[in-house]
Design a protein around this motif. Structure first.
Motif, PDB file in Angstrom:
ATOM      1  N   ASP A  82      73.027  41.836  42.265  1.00 32.79           N
ATOM      2  CA  ASP A  82      73.233  40.373  42.622  1.00 32.79           C
ATOM      3  C   ASP A  82      72.074  39.777  43.273  1.00 32.79           C
ATOM      4  O   ASP A  82      71.644  38.761  43.147  1.00 32.79           O
ATOM      5  CB  ASP A  82      74.490  40.071  43.380  1.00 32.79           C
ATOM      6  CG  ASP A  82      75.752  40.573  42.867  1.00 32.79           C
ATOM      7  OD1 ASP A  82      76.044  40.165  41.720  1.00 32.79           O
ATOM      8  OD2 ASP A  82      76.216  41.264  43.504  1.00 32.79           O
ATOM      9  N   THR A  83      71.284  40.683  44.251  1.00 34.16           N
ATOM     10  CA  THR A  83      70.224  40.369  45.006  1.00 34.16           C
ATOM     11  C   THR A  83      69.119  41.418  44.903  1.00 34.16           C
ATOM     12  O   THR A  83      69.569  42.530  45.244  1.00 34.16           O
ATOM     13  CB  THR A  83      70.532  40.128  46.438  1.00 34.16           C
ATOM     14  OG1 THR A  83      71.450  39.066  46.338  1.00 34.16           O
ATOM     15  CG2 THR A  83      69.437  39.761  47.193  1.00 34.16           C
ATOM     16  N   LYS A 127      60.298  35.949  42.209  1.00 33.79           N
ATOM     17  CA  LYS A 127      61.333  34.837  42.319  1.00 33.79           C
ATOM     18  C   LYS A 127      61.164  33.900  41.190  1.00 33.79           C
ATOM     19  O   LYS A 127      62.157  33.344  40.421  1.00 33.79           O
ATOM     20  CB  LYS A 127      60.856  33.904  43.581  1.00 33.79           C
ATOM     21  CG  LYS A 127      61.854  32.490  43.992  1.00 33.79           C
ATOM     22  CD  LYS A 127      62.978  32.690  44.113  1.00 33.79           C
ATOM     23  CE  LYS A 127      64.094  31.455  44.266  1.00 33.79           C
ATOM     24  NZ  LYS A 127      65.349  31.815  44.596  1.00 33.79           N
ATOM     25  N   GLY A 154      66.196  32.446  38.650  1.00 32.11           N
ATOM     26  CA  GLY A 154      67.633  32.097  39.034  1.00 32.11           C
ATOM     27  C   GLY A 154      68.803  33.283  38.615  1.00 32.11           C
ATOM     28  O   GLY A 154      69.861  33.215  39.039  1.00 32.11           O
ATOM     29  N   LYS A 168      69.611  36.316  42.893  1.00 34.59           N
ATOM     30  CA  LYS A 168      68.760  36.011  44.289  1.00 34.59           C
ATOM     31  C   LYS A 168      67.765  37.055  44.665  1.00 34.59           C
ATOM     32  O   LYS A 168      67.641  38.086  44.206  1.00 34.59           O
ATOM     33  CB  LYS A 168      69.835  35.955  45.574  1.00 34.59           C
ATOM     34  CG  LYS A 168      71.015  34.744  45.249  1.00 34.59           C
ATOM     35  CD  LYS A 168      71.851  34.894  46.492  1.00 34.59           C
ATOM     36  CE  LYS A 168      72.847  33.953  46.319  1.00 34.59           C
ATOM     37  NZ  LYS A 168      74.096  33.593  47.370  1.00 34.59           N
ATOM     38  N   ASP A 205      65.825  33.441  48.880  1.00 37.79           N
ATOM     39  CA  ASP A 205      67.451  33.347  49.516  1.00 37.79           C
ATOM     40  C   ASP A 205      67.773  33.872  50.624  1.00 37.79           C
ATOM     41  O   ASP A 205      68.834  33.726  50.953  1.00 37.79           O
ATOM     42  CB  ASP A 205      68.046  33.870  48.055  1.00 37.79           C
ATOM     43  CG  ASP A 205      67.826  33.358  46.689  1.00 37.79           C
ATOM     44  OD1 ASP A 205      68.181  32.084  46.595  1.00 37.79           O
ATOM     45  OD2 ASP A 205      67.153  33.870  46.060  1.00 37.79           O
TER      46      ASP A 205
END
Length: 283
Positions: free
Chosen positions: A29-30, A56, A61, A64, A90
């Protein structure tokens, strides 16, 4: 996430973007950059800023991006965290200051200074085995009341301490396991996930284990946790991230070897990693 290096030891930003996308496509997720596994002690601040920006942008997107911006210098931690916010990341991970051995009040004031200067979500990183200083439960709970702290990554191995944090923290402040092998134990205490090294190799399996736990399927979660323990162990047979870098290299990524003073695996260690990957169908 590891920081890929080229043969000459320079950062391979293109490979970092490739690996980050692989992680995003396989349950992450991140993506955390420049943490312990990312060899933050031997990255320059310029390299870190380029890495943050490139990943990034390269992820677009899909996941994160969190930056490891901690330091044993409060001024440096403040400056790096502000820059991470300016890049649109994020969140930021702030490790307990290492080597200085500050008091608990010193820890609080250090983290408060970052909070007061930051404009993005912050995660505390407690790893006394690396820093020589444990952030005690009471200090974590004081910081949980500040505006920007949203979570703690607990790699102390102290399940009793984690239990106390979960029980007393505000509802909007959560706890993540900092150790893959303790993930299920931490979930049982009320943790919400794991900042994982192993997910670079077994991301879908880690995601399935967490999903099963939160769906109430404890039998599946426990079976998967048991099955993955040898992976959790082999990637720490020597100092992280040497084993996981070697494993990723075996799997077709080009991560290079760690920067000195860390060194590559011995042949015996490499064979242990290879056999674990073969067992799990990863080679």
């Amino acid at each position: 996430m590891v920081t890929p290096f080229k043969a000459d030891g320079s950062v391979d930003y293109a490979e970092a973007v490739r690996l980050a996308n692989h992680l995003a496509d396989n349950g992450t997720d991140t993506v955390l950059l420049s943490g312990t596994t990312g060899e933050s002690p031997t990255l320059t601040h310029e390299e870190e800023m380029i890495l943050f920006r490139e990943v990034k942008q390269g992820l677009g997107g899909k996941a994160k991006v969190m930056a490891g911006t901690g330091s044993n210098s409060t001024r440096t931690a403040v400056a790096m965290t502000k820059k991470a916010g300016e890049l649109g990341l994020d969140g930021a991970l702030l490790v307990v200051p290492y080597y200085n051995k500050p008091s608990q009040e010193g820890l609080y004031q250090h983290f408060k200074a970052v909070n007061d200067a930051a404009d993005l979500p912050l995660v505390i990183y407690n790893i006394p085995g690396r820093t020589s200083r444990n952030m005690e439960c009471e200090t974590t709970l004081r910081l949980a009341e500040l505006s920007n702290y949203v979570a703690v990554k607990e790699a102390s191995g102290d399940l009793e301490q984690m239990k106390k944090i979960v029980a007393a923290a505000p509802r909007d402040f959560v706890l993540y396991s900092g150790d893959d092998n303790l993930t299920l134990d931490v979930l049982r205490l009320g943790g919400v996930g794991v900042v994982s090294v192993a997910a670079q190799l077994v991301g879908p399996q880690m995601k399935k284990m967490l999903d099963a736990y939160f769906a109430g399927d404890l039998e599946t979660a426990e079976a998967m946790d048991k099955d993955l323990q040898d992976i959790f162990q082999v990637i720490f047979i020597t100092t992280n991230p040497a084993p996981v870098k070697a494993a990723l290299n075996m799997r077709g990524f080009h991560c290079g070897i760690p920067r000195l003073p860390l060194v590559d695996l011995t042949e015996d260690e490499r064979e242990q990693v290879r056999q674990a990957l073969i067992k799990h169908g990863l080679l």
